[in-house]
Write an enzyme that holds these catalytic residues in place. Structure first.
Site, short mmCIF file in Angstrom:
data_model
loop_
_atom_site.label_atom_id
_atom_site.label_comp_id
_atom_site.label_asym_id
_atom_site.label_seq_id
_atom_site.Cartn_x
_atom_site.Cartn_y
_atom_site.Cartn_z
N VAL A 5 0.84 -1.20 0.00
CA VAL A 5 0.00 0.00 0.00
C VAL A 5 0.87 1.25 0.00
O VAL A 5 0.60 2.23 -0.70
CB VAL A 5 -0.94 0.01 1.23
CG1 VAL A 5 -1.78 1.28 1.27
CG2 VAL A 5 -1.84 -1.22 1.21
N GLU A 6 1.94 1.23 0.79
CA GLU A 6 2.78 2.41 0.96
C GLU A 6 3.62 2.72 -0.27
O GLU A 6 3.72 3.87 -0.70
CB GLU A 6 3.69 2.23 2.17
CG GLU A 6 2.99 2.33 3.51
CD GLU A 6 2.58 3.75 3.85
OE1 GLU A 6 3.02 4.68 3.15
OE2 GLU A 6 1.80 3.94 4.80
#
Length: 257
Positions: A21-22
């Site tokens: 996600v990051e």
């Protein structure tokens, strides 16, 4: 690597998907806000968890050190709220914003109940994490399959050095690509290992690592040979004129300077 550190700190192994996600698993990733690396640390938070950053080196790009720092930070956030959804929200927008949302919601510590009081990005952050978890667990059900990585772990080796080193020179001497070595070593911002007191790790393709070890002396002096020769003349320091009064002034640095 992720699972090893997560297990060491008692964090659910599913948290490994947070790096997807990051940063989409890109150690060289940098956001518009200045967050860096696999786990997207801002500079102050990274330093708080032991990640050094200067003009030559930024350990937020280091896969191992940043992963351990992320585990320590996540464990701290979980200790504040007692549940992982709020810990994830705080990882994204900071504990201050989460605490503010909790106060505005009457003190309830439930991500879905404080949802409307969180920043817009954070409102999509936890659902994105849940979606990535589902996708990685059930990808085959939707005919989604992983792409082979450029390098697997067994195709990369490490060497420890404690002297200045130009990765481009190493690439030439090992028959590799300078960009390839920079991609494998994003921690070194300029593609140069600076003069350090403690040994640092550099990552090389397995074959290149063998060549490096067999020719270490040549590698070691390749950086020095590429540098301009220093002049033998010692520059003279300017002398203060006789009778000149030297005064000391102090200035307090203020916010914004």
């Amino acid at each position: 690597t992720f699972e090893e550190y997560l297990d060491r700190y008692g964090i659910p192994l599913e948290m490994k998907y947070l790096a997807v996600v990051e940063s989409a698993l890109n150690p060289a990733a940098r956001s518009r806000a200045g967050a860096v690396g696999l786990w997207q640390f801002m500079l102050p938070t990274g330093k708080m968890y032991g990640l050094k950053a200067d003009s030559y080196v930024d350990e937020r790009h280091d896969v191992y050190k940043s992963t351990e720092a992320a585990c320590r930070y996540l464990k701290y956030l979980h200790s504040l709220y007692g549940n992982w959804e709020l810990a994830l929200a705080a990882y994204n927008c900071g504990p201050g914003n989460v605490n503010k949302a909790i106060r505005r919601s009457g003190g309830v510590k439930d991500y879905w109940k404080i949802y409307d009081h969180l920043p817009r990005e954070t409102r999509g952050y936890v659902p994105a994490f849940i979606a990535v978890n589902y996708l990685f667990s059930h990808h085959a059900d939707h005919n989604i399959y992983p792409v082979a990585p450029v390098y697997c772990a067994y195709e990369v080796d490490t060497v420890r050095v404690c002297y200045p080193l130009d990765l481009a020179a190493v690439a030439v001497l090992t028959g590799g690509s300078a960009q390839e070595l920079r991609d494998l070593n994003p921690t070194f911002k300029l593609g140069v290992v600076p003069d350090v007191n403690d040994p640092v790790t550099i990552y090389l393709p397995k074959d290149a690592a063998g060549i490096y070890v067999n020719n270490e002396e040549t590698m070691r002096y390749s950086y020095q040979a590429a540098q301009p020769q220093a002049t033998t003349e010692t520059p003279q320091k300017p002398h203060a004129e006789v009778g000149t009064e030297v005064t000391e002034q102090k200035h307090t640095v203020r916010s914004g300077e």
